[in-house]
Design an enzyme around this catalytic site. Structure first.
Site, PDB file in Angstrom:
ATOM      1  N   HIS A 238      54.816  14.558  19.965  1.00  0.00           N
ATOM      2  CA  HIS A 238      53.405  14.287  19.470  1.00  0.00           C
ATOM      3  C   HIS A 238      52.769  15.745  19.654  1.00  0.00           C
ATOM      4  CE1 HIS A 238      52.685  10.049  19.596  1.00  0.00           C
ATOM      5  NE2 HIS A 238      54.018  10.087  20.242  1.00  0.00           N
TER       6      HIS A 238
ATOM      7  N   GLU B 291      49.696  16.331  18.746  1.00  0.00           N
ATOM      8  CA  GLU B 291      48.535  16.060  18.906  1.00  0.00           C
ATOM      9  C   GLU B 291      48.221  15.834  20.371  1.00  0.00           C
ATOM     10  OE1 GLU B 291      50.386  13.912  18.163  1.00  0.00           O
ATOM     11  OE2 GLU B 291      49.781  11.835  18.795  1.00  0.00           O
TER      12      GLU B 291
ATOM     13  N   CYS C 252      55.941  10.457  15.415  1.00  0.00           N
ATOM     14  CA  CYS C 252      56.239   9.377  16.120  1.00  0.00           C
ATOM     15  C   CYS C 252      56.540   7.974  15.369  1.00  0.00           C
ATOM     16  CB  CYS C 252      55.526   9.042  17.452  1.00  0.00           C
ATOM     17  SG  CYS C 252      56.460   7.952  18.688  1.00  0.00           S
TER      18      CYS C 252
END
Lengths: 733, 239, 97
Positions: free
Chosen positions: B204, B206, B87
């Site tokens: 993302h 994560e 990002c």
């Protein structure tokens, strides 16, 4: 500035208040001091009209670590951890400048949580506007949502739950209430009581400029349209980048153990923070104006003392820690300046060029006089309880209209603009369940559930019952995700308390919240009152908003609101005597706020909630949703739209089809579960004497609803049409 | 066990999330690397996390791309060290010139946070080595400036060189307009450098590394680089 | 000390979604004859007297603008004397010129 006299009225004080100041000081206040009193004794800072009434709210809980009176309430959640939360309004600034007003509202409430030593983990927003087909309301809504997103996203705090309601009663007086929730270890809990004469006082964060001078006083004035342009200068601009740095630096600084007290600089800036911190600690404080870092040249003392520049906090630190604390802020690119020190004598002294220009007891400023305003039941109240004759309209059209109403429709357009996933805690995302669910890796598998609820329509029709319904619904929403209420914070949005009818309404609503909380043993750990929400059309729809925090023992067993599996059974639990009185259907389809809302039977309510909670915790349910605006038909339609699954449902019979479909009553839920769980669930409900009706089954790509057993579908619509209506907001905002 | 560096810029806000996933979910060693750091010695891989570094006030990633640590990140990449920009981290790598192209504001002119599907286009990176071409992953996006742009000639160059790593697609893996959340040219969601060791992506991973959060697909990217690093370590020892 | 104003816009050919949105908004307000809107940003820098324009160009190229997608104009403002500001754009600049 140094004119010898200043009329009390010019700073928003009455003659009587001026006499009270003279009595407390034993002399005339200087013009500078009078300006400080003007802001500190405004309704926004001083709670003059609400303080006595707020004492009705119960705060006791075995988990209570901090009740009202600090920057936020704090409750124990076990394992040495606690949750800090508070809700606040930013209505007036948002009316004038929707984007910046909302953004700074977010910044302010975050710093309140931070001031308790907690790391903020979630935001909740409750928004109310005039009808969105009106350009002004639509712009306000779009600006407010963008402002919340701009601030919350940058600082990395997810916005996970909220409301968006429209009503002509908010035209000109939009409501922007934002709550923040933070996590703190017991031993790291911070407070705002200044202590230790000789301890340095540090101003940290951004420099001080001419932002929002007199904003607190402005928040207590009634709005008229012309002021929207003229008041622009008193709207503050937020800097989320600095806000994020302030969070990280402050969390680090508090860990040093060298910070004695901390407070956010919000309304009335340095004046408010210094006098409140000193008053709470029963000490004095000396500030030197030359030490305050300024953003602009030649600022006057009153501008420095009353500036509402954002992203600043005031710290009292131990002398030996001052350098270390300053270096932490410096590492994060922020300033930390010693601007004075705590003193033993009970005086707040402000020095300029070594000479005192303010010298008064902190409590004199910080404790505004308390009033007992006149209260009178609104003359038209009983007339509004009479139910007019309501014609039956086409049920399918009514269903689509209700689904598309902002209060019901899915708020995708708002939640997609908010980063609702950062911090990797979000288990039930906004809109996916009746409440947001956050996991707590610190206390795995525990989690927190958050929700906010308020109903201006019900409150305007019966403030006592309307407020009780809001508390009951928040708890109901928590039950749907399997959470037990921990505590709540409230934001009370009303018109002018000097209007006896408004004040009566306010007092009834607070009494309602208090009684509901006592019945459910839920503490009110803090909150905010926003009065003077008045426009040329009159006072705002009276709107108490409840943000409730709940605890889940195991987040993995939580439950969403959307249907999940074809062939699951659909169940309605709770009493089945819906009524059109005060219903959203009568309001949104027939254009009338009419009828007396049904009250909540808290004994029955608690039993139904326990059944829902137990069933969720045992993993029996596929979905759980409470019946609120639009009744059982809308609840079923929402579950279908969210899950992308059709259903065939026969609702309990009622005198009229629209009553069965759209009639409302508290304490009712639409649940779905696999058939093999039905027997167990029936036993669970029976054990607590909770009525249960089997409505039908999930399946197909149509939603079919009947209001009786004559096998004629009152509503038979393709799921795509239901989904499109439910997503109506996406094409409006 | 590998040693990951997660770079922290002022107003990074996914740094803690990346640390959590690498350390707690995947059991790796993690070092938090301050933006003023001049050396990345001892690290096996570097992650530039999401956020709003320096407020993104000029252009997303523009100020961070000139931070002291970026010289070290560049040097780390030049000797083949794997670098992942997520990002804002992707935006920083673009602004630093370590990846081709630029970011525009989302075509909808709004921040968008939502779950998306992406299709793996290149497995020639440490982060996608164990995946297969055409594999569909589910991960969230959360950005206001993720509208990937490259002028025509540059776009052809990187397309031909196989430098597109991920494209937005529907659940069935079809890359089409409806699946494009931000207006990115040809649905580009992630790109790599010619060598393949520097990868930037808008989704993302994560936030999609634990099933309780709705998807575990993002974990595959981290597992891939861990396996790649282990293989490299073994081959170095073997040689 | 002279003040320079740098105006940065997206290059022609790069979708200016903000410009399009503003254009639509103006049309909705009845300004239908407007044929184009570009939205950019303006950066003011105060520099020492002897600063060469090339140096300001370099700042744009290296940092203030992204030459891949943006172009810029540099205006020299009169020294601040309260009499108003120059509105005359100096030579357009873009990458490669």
């Amino acid at each position: 500035m140094t004119t010898a006299t200043l009329a009390p009225e010019s700073v928003g004080l009455t003659r009587e208040e001026y006499e009270e100041i003279r009595r407390r000081l034993g002399r005339d206040p200087s013009p500078l001091e009078l300006r400080m009193f003007g802001v500190m004794w405004s309704e926004h800072c001083g709670y003059k009209h609400s303080k006595l009434t707020l004492q009705l709210l119960p705060t006791d809980s075995p988990r209570l670590l901090q009740g009202p009176g600090e920057n936020a309430g704090v409750l124990d959640i076990g394992g040495g951890w606690a949750v800090a939360f508070k809700m606040e309004s930013h209505n007036h600034p948002s009316a004038v400048d929707p984007f910046n007003g909302a953004a700074t509202g977010v910044g302010g409430i975050i710093r309140d949580i931070l001031a308790m030593g907690a790391r903020p983990i979630a935001l909740v927003d409750s928004l109310r506007f005039g009808p969105l087909h009106e350009t002004r309301s639509r712009r306000q809504a779009a600006g407010v949502i963008a402002g919340i997103a701009a601030y919350g996203n940058c600082v990395g705090i997810p916005t996970v739950a909220g409301e968006l309601v429209t009503d002509p009663g908010y035209r000109g007086t939009p409501l922007v209430n934002v709550a923040c929730v933070g996590l703190v270890r017991h031993r790291e809990l911070a407070r705002s009581r200044a202590a230790g004469p000789g301890n340095p006082v540090m101003l940290v964060g951004a420099r001080t400029g001419r932002d929002g001078i007199g904003g607190a006083a402005f928040a207590s004035e009634e709005l008229d349209t012309a002021s929207e342009r003229e008041d622009r200068a008193s709207v503050q601009i937020g800097d989320p980048f600095a806000g994020k740095l302030l969070i990280e630096a402050t969390v680090d600084a508090l860990r040093t153990g060298g910070v004695v007290a901390v407070q956010d600089l919000g309304a009335a800036g340095l004046t408010c923070a210094s006098s409140e911190m000193a008053a709470r600690g029963g000490v004095g404080m000396r500030l030197e104006l030359e030490l305050v870092p300024l953003r602009e040249e030649e600022m006057r003392p009153d501008e420095i003392l009353l500036s509402e520049s954002q992203e600043r906090m005031l710290l009292v630190v131990m002398p030996e820690a001052a350098e270390r604390v300053a270096s932490i802020y410096c590492r994060w690119g922020l300033r930390a300046d010693v601007v004075g020190e705590v003193t033993g004598g009970p005086l707040l002294t402000v020095l300029r060029a070594g000479a005192p220009i303010v010298s008064l007891p902190p409590y004199a400023l910080a404790e505004a006089p308390v009033y007992r305003p006149a209260a009178r039941e609104p003359e038209t109240l009983h007339a509004r309880w009479a139910m007019p004759e309501v014609s039956q309209t086409d049920p399918a059209q009514a269903l689509l209209a209700l689904l598309a109403a902002p209060a019901v429709a899915v708020k995708r357009v708002a939640f997609e603009q908010y980063d609702h996933m950062v911090q990797v805690r979000t288990v039930v995302a906004p809109g996916a369940g009746d409440a947001a669910v956050l996991r707590l890796p610190e206390l795995s598998p525990k989690g927190l559930a958050l929700v906010c609820d308020g109903d201006g329509r019900l409150t305007s029709l019966d403030p006592y019952r309307g407020a009780r319904r809001a508390v009951a619904e928040a708890a109901a929403n928590l039950a749907c995700v399997g959470a037990t209420p921990l505590g709540l914070t409230d934001c009370l949005n009303f018109g002018s308390p000097e209007n006896p009818e408004v004040f009566w309404t306010f007092r009834q609503a607070v009494t309602g919240i208090a009684d509901a909380c006592r019945a459910m043993k839920i503490p009110v750990v803090g909150g905010n009152v926003s009065f003077y929400n008045e426009s040329p059309d009159g006072p705002v729809l009276p709107t108490p908003v409840i943000t409730m925090v709940g605890v889940l023992e195991d987040v993995s067993s939580t439950c969403g609101a959307g249907f999940r599996r074809a062939d699951d059974m659909i169940i309605l639990i709770g009493k089945t005597d819906p009524d059109l009185a005060a219903s959203f259907y009568v309001s949104a389809v027939h254009g009338m706020h009419a009828g007396r809302p049904a009250d909540v039977d808290f004994d029955a309510h608690q039993r139904v909630l326990a059944v829902v909670r137990d069933a969720v915790a045992r993993g029996w349910l596929s979905s759980a949703h409470d019946c609120s605006e639009g009744g059982a038909a809308i609840a079923v339609a929402e579950c279908a739209a969210l899950g992308g699954l059709g259903a065939e449902v026969i609702l309990p019979a009622a005198p009229r089809a629209d009553i069965a479909l759209f009639g409302e009553a508290p304490s009712r839920f639409v649940l779905s579960l696999p058939e093999h769980r039905l027997r167990d669930f029936q036993a669970l409900a029976a054990a607590r004497s909770v009525p249960l009706t089997i409505l039908g089954r999930i399946g197909g790509d149509r939603l079919r609803l009947a209001a009786s057993t004559d096998h004629r579908w009152a509503i038979d619509l393709p799921l795509a049409e239901i989904a499109a209506a439910y997503d109506a907001l996406s094409s409006i905002l | 066990m590998m040693r990951f560096g997660v770079v922290i810029f002022p107003a990074s806000n996914c740094d803690r999330d990346c640390v959590h996933v690498l350390r707690t979910v995947l059991g790796q060693e993690v070092e938090e690397v301050w933006h003023e750091e001049q050396s990345l010695d001892g690290l096996d891989a570097v992650v530039l996390p999401g956020g709003f570094a320096y407020g993104d006030y000029l252009r997303a990633g523009a100020v961070a791309a000139r931070a002291p640590v970026m010289a070290a990140v560049r040097a780390f990449a030049q000797v083949g060290g794997p670098v992942l920009g997520i990002c804002n981290g992707f935006q920083i790598l673009l602004e630093a010139g370590m990846l081709p192209g630029a970011m525009l504001r989302n075509a909808v002119l709004r921040f968008r946070c939502t779950m998306v599907h992406v299709r793996v286009e290149s497995t020639q990176t440490p982060f996608t080595r164990t995946l297969r071409e055409g594999q569909v992953l589910q991960m969230p996006i959360a950005h206001g400036e993720g509208n990937y742009f490259a002028p025509g000639s540059l776009l052809s160059t990187i397309e031909e060189a196989g430098q597109i790593v991920l494209r937005y697609c529907d659940a069935g893996g079809r890359v089409n307009h409806g699946a494009n959340p931000n207006g990115s040219v040809r649905n580009v969601a992630g790109v790599r450098n010619p060598a393949g060791n520097v990868v930037g992506l808008m989704p993302h991973p994560e936030r999609a590394s634990e099933d309780v959060l709705g998807s575990g697909d993002g974990r595959l990217l981290f597992e891939s680089v861990i396996m790649w690093l282990e293989t490299r370590k073994r081959s170095l020892v073997g040689a | 000390m002279p003040i320079y104003r740098i105006i940065i816009e997206l290059k022609p050919g790069v979708l200016d979604a903000q410009g399009q949105a503003v254009h639509q908004g103006l049309r909705a307000l009845g300004y239908e004859t407007i044929s184009g809107v570009r939205v950019g940003k303006c950066i003011e820098i105060t520099v020492p007297d002897q600063t060469a324009r090339d140096e300001i160009d370099a700042m744009c190229e290296r940092f203030l603008a992204n030459p891949l997608i943006e172009e810029w104009w540099i205006e020299r403002d009169q020294d601040r004397d309260g009499t108003g500001r120059s509105r005359v754009p100096v030579l357009p600049r873009s990458q490669g010129s």
